[in-house]
Design a protein around this motif. Structure first.
Motif, PDB file in Angstrom:
ATOM      1  N   CYS A  70      36.049  -4.747 -51.504  1.00 50.17           N
ATOM      2  CA  CYS A  70      36.223  -3.526 -52.294  1.00 50.17           C
ATOM      3  C   CYS A  70      37.639  -2.975 -52.165  1.00 50.17           C
ATOM      4  O   CYS A  70      38.247  -2.527 -53.152  1.00 50.17           O
ATOM      5  N   HIS A  71      38.177  -3.026 -50.947  1.00 46.46           N
ATOM      6  CA  HIS A  71      39.551  -2.560 -50.752  1.00 46.46           C
ATOM      7  C   HIS A  71      40.543  -3.461 -51.488  1.00 46.46           C
ATOM      8  O   HIS A  71      41.486  -2.974 -52.127  1.00 46.46           O
ATOM      9  N   TRP A 103      28.735  -7.066 -44.210  1.00 45.24           N
ATOM     10  CA  TRP A 103      29.133  -5.719 -44.639  1.00 45.24           C
ATOM     11  C   TRP A 103      30.641  -5.521 -44.589  1.00 45.24           C
ATOM     12  O   TRP A 103      31.235  -4.981 -45.512  1.00 45.24           O
ATOM     13  N   GLN A 104      31.278  -5.967 -43.488  1.00 46.28           N
ATOM     14  CA  GLN A 104      32.730  -5.784 -43.387  1.00 46.28           C
ATOM     15  C   GLN A 104      33.457  -6.589 -44.447  1.00 46.28           C
ATOM     16  O   GLN A 104      34.454  -6.139 -45.014  1.00 46.28           O
ATOM     17  N   SER A 110      31.293   6.269 -47.027  1.00 46.08           N
ATOM     18  CA  SER A 110      29.936   5.828 -47.351  1.00 46.08           C
ATOM     19  C   SER A 110      29.052   7.049 -47.535  1.00 46.08           C
ATOM     20  O   SER A 110      28.929   7.878 -46.630  1.00 46.08           O
ATOM     21  N   LEU A 122      29.938   3.727 -52.161  1.00 51.82           N
ATOM     22  CA  LEU A 122      31.196   3.655 -51.423  1.00 51.82           C
ATOM     23  C   LEU A 122      32.323   4.214 -52.278  1.00 51.82           C
ATOM     24  O   LEU A 122      32.468   3.842 -53.445  1.00 51.82           O
ATOM     25  N   ILE A 164      36.331   4.264 -52.357  1.00 51.88           N
ATOM     26  CA  ILE A 164      37.439   3.519 -51.764  1.00 51.88           C
ATOM     27  C   ILE A 164      38.737   4.289 -51.916  1.00 51.88           C
ATOM     28  O   ILE A 164      39.165   4.608 -53.041  1.00 51.88           O
ATOM     29  N   ILE A 189      33.270  -4.562 -47.557  1.00 49.84           N
ATOM     30  CA  ILE A 189      34.248  -3.471 -47.530  1.00 49.84           C
ATOM     31  C   ILE A 189      35.646  -4.014 -47.816  1.00 49.84           C
ATOM     32  O   ILE A 189      36.410  -3.428 -48.607  1.00 49.84           O
ATOM     33  N   VAL A 244      30.148   1.541 -56.199  1.00 47.74           N
ATOM     34  CA  VAL A 244      31.499   1.573 -55.617  1.00 47.74           C
ATOM     35  C   VAL A 244      32.462   2.136 -56.650  1.00 47.74           C
ATOM     36  O   VAL A 244      32.448   1.711 -57.816  1.00 47.74           O
ATOM     37  N   GLU A 275      37.548   4.082 -46.493  1.00 45.64           N
ATOM     38  CA  GLU A 275      36.474   4.268 -47.451  1.00 45.64           C
ATOM     39  C   GLU A 275      35.490   5.306 -46.933  1.00 45.64           C
ATOM     40  O   GLU A 275      35.474   5.617 -45.740  1.00 45.64           O
TER      41      GLU A 275
END
Length: 253
Positions: free
Chosen positions: A142-143, A135-136, A246, A237, A239, A139, A201, A244
Motif C-alpha cells: 500500500c505504501h 500483513w506487513q 488502521s 487503512l 496511507i 502494508i 485503503v 499508516e
C-alpha cells in the motif's frame, strides 16, 4: 497500422532527451570520463546494492538508459530537489516530471518502468496470499503504490473465506483532499467476486493519515452495506507519507 509501422512512428518521441543531450557532429560518442563514472556507479551498485547509494546516484543509474551520452548527475539532483526523494520522483505524474528541464519522453518512460516494476513486485507478495500471514507485506504494498501520490486514490482489497486476497482494485481517484466513494458499488463488486471480506485503503497526499469525518462516515456506510450481505469489513487503512493508520487499531471499526 502494423506493429512495425507503429514502432517506427513512435521512435522520434523517444529521441527527444537524447537529441538534446548529444553533442553535434560525428563526435557524438560518450566521453571517457562519463564511461568511467557510469562504470564506477554500476560497480558500487552491484557490490553494495541500493543501500550503498544516495537517492540521486540511484536515479542516475536509471537515467543512464534514457540519456546515454550526457552527464545526468545535474538532472538527477534537480529531480530530487524538486520532488524530495527517489520514491517521489518515480511516482510523480508524467506531466509534472516534464516540467523539469531535460526531462523528455525517454526519461519519463524509464522512470515509469521502475515504478511499474516496484508495484508489480510488491503486489506479487500479497495477491493470492492470506492477509493475516502477510500483513506487513500488505502494508508495504500500500505504501509503495499510494504513499507518494499527489491526489487521493481509493482501493478495495477483496478477500475470500480464508482471508486470501483475491483482488485489488482501484475504485476511484480524486483531488488532493477528496475522493468520491460509492458504498453500493463497493459491495456490488464484492458480490461479483464472491468475496467474503473487504479491506479499504486510501491515501492522504498531505502525508497525515488522520481520517477525516467524511472518511469515518463513508467507512460506516460501507460497513453497514457489507454487513447486510454477510460481508465482513476487516479494516480501513489510511496511507500517509511515512506511516499508516488502521481504523481497526484505532477503534473506529
Amino acid at each position: 497500422m502494423t506493429r512495425t509501422a507503429f514502432a517506427e512512428a513512435a521512435l522520434p518521441l523517444f529521441d527527444t532527451d537524447e537529441a538534446e543531450a548529444a553533442p553535434p557532429g560525428p563526435s557524438a560518442k560518450q566521453p571517457s570520463y562519463l564511461r568511467d563514472h557510469r562504470a564506477r556507479l554500476r560497480e558500487r551498485f552491484l557490490a553494495g546494492g541500493a543501500e550503498a547509494m544516495p537517492d540521486y546516484e540511484l536515479l542516475e543509474l536509471v537515467l543512464f538508459r534514457a540519456i546515454p551520452r550526457r552527464d545526468v548527475k545535474p538532472l538527477a539532483r534537480a529531480l530530487i530537489d524538486r520532488f524530495g526523494d527517489f520514491n517521489a520522483v518515480v511516482s510523480a505524474p508524467a506531466e509534472r516530471l516534464t516540467e523539469t528541464e531535460g526531462v523528455g519522453p525517454a526519461v519519463v518512460c524509464e522512470l515509469k518502468i521502475v515504478e511499474a516494476a516496484a508495484h508489480r513486485l510488491s503486489r506479487s507478495r500479497v495477491l493470492r496470499r492470506q492477509v493475516v500471514s502477510s500483513w506487513q507485506a500488505l502494508i508495504d504494498y500500500c505504501h509503495t503504490t499510494m504513499a507518494h501520490r499527489e491526489t487521493e486514490q481509493f482501493r478495495v482489497l477483496y478477500l475470500d473465506r480464508k482471508n486470501v486476497l483475491i483482488a485489488d482494485e482501484e475504485q476511484a481517484r480524486g483531488t488532493v483532499d477528496h475522493v468520491p466513494v460509492y458504498p453500493r458499488e463497493v459491495v456490488k463488486r464484492a458480490l461479483e467476486l464472491n468475496a467474503s471480506a473487504l479491506i479499504l485503503v486510501h491515501n492522504h497526499p498531505s502525508g497525515d493519515p488522520t481520517p477525516s469525518e467524511a472518511d469515518i462516515a463513508m467507512t460506516e456506510q460501507i460497513r453497514r452495506a457489507a454487513e447486510a450481505l454477510s460481508i465482513t469489513l476487516h479494516d480501513h487503512l489510511v496511507i500517509g507519507r511515512a506511516q499508516e493508520l488502521s481504523f481497526r487499531a484505532e477503534g473506529l471499526l
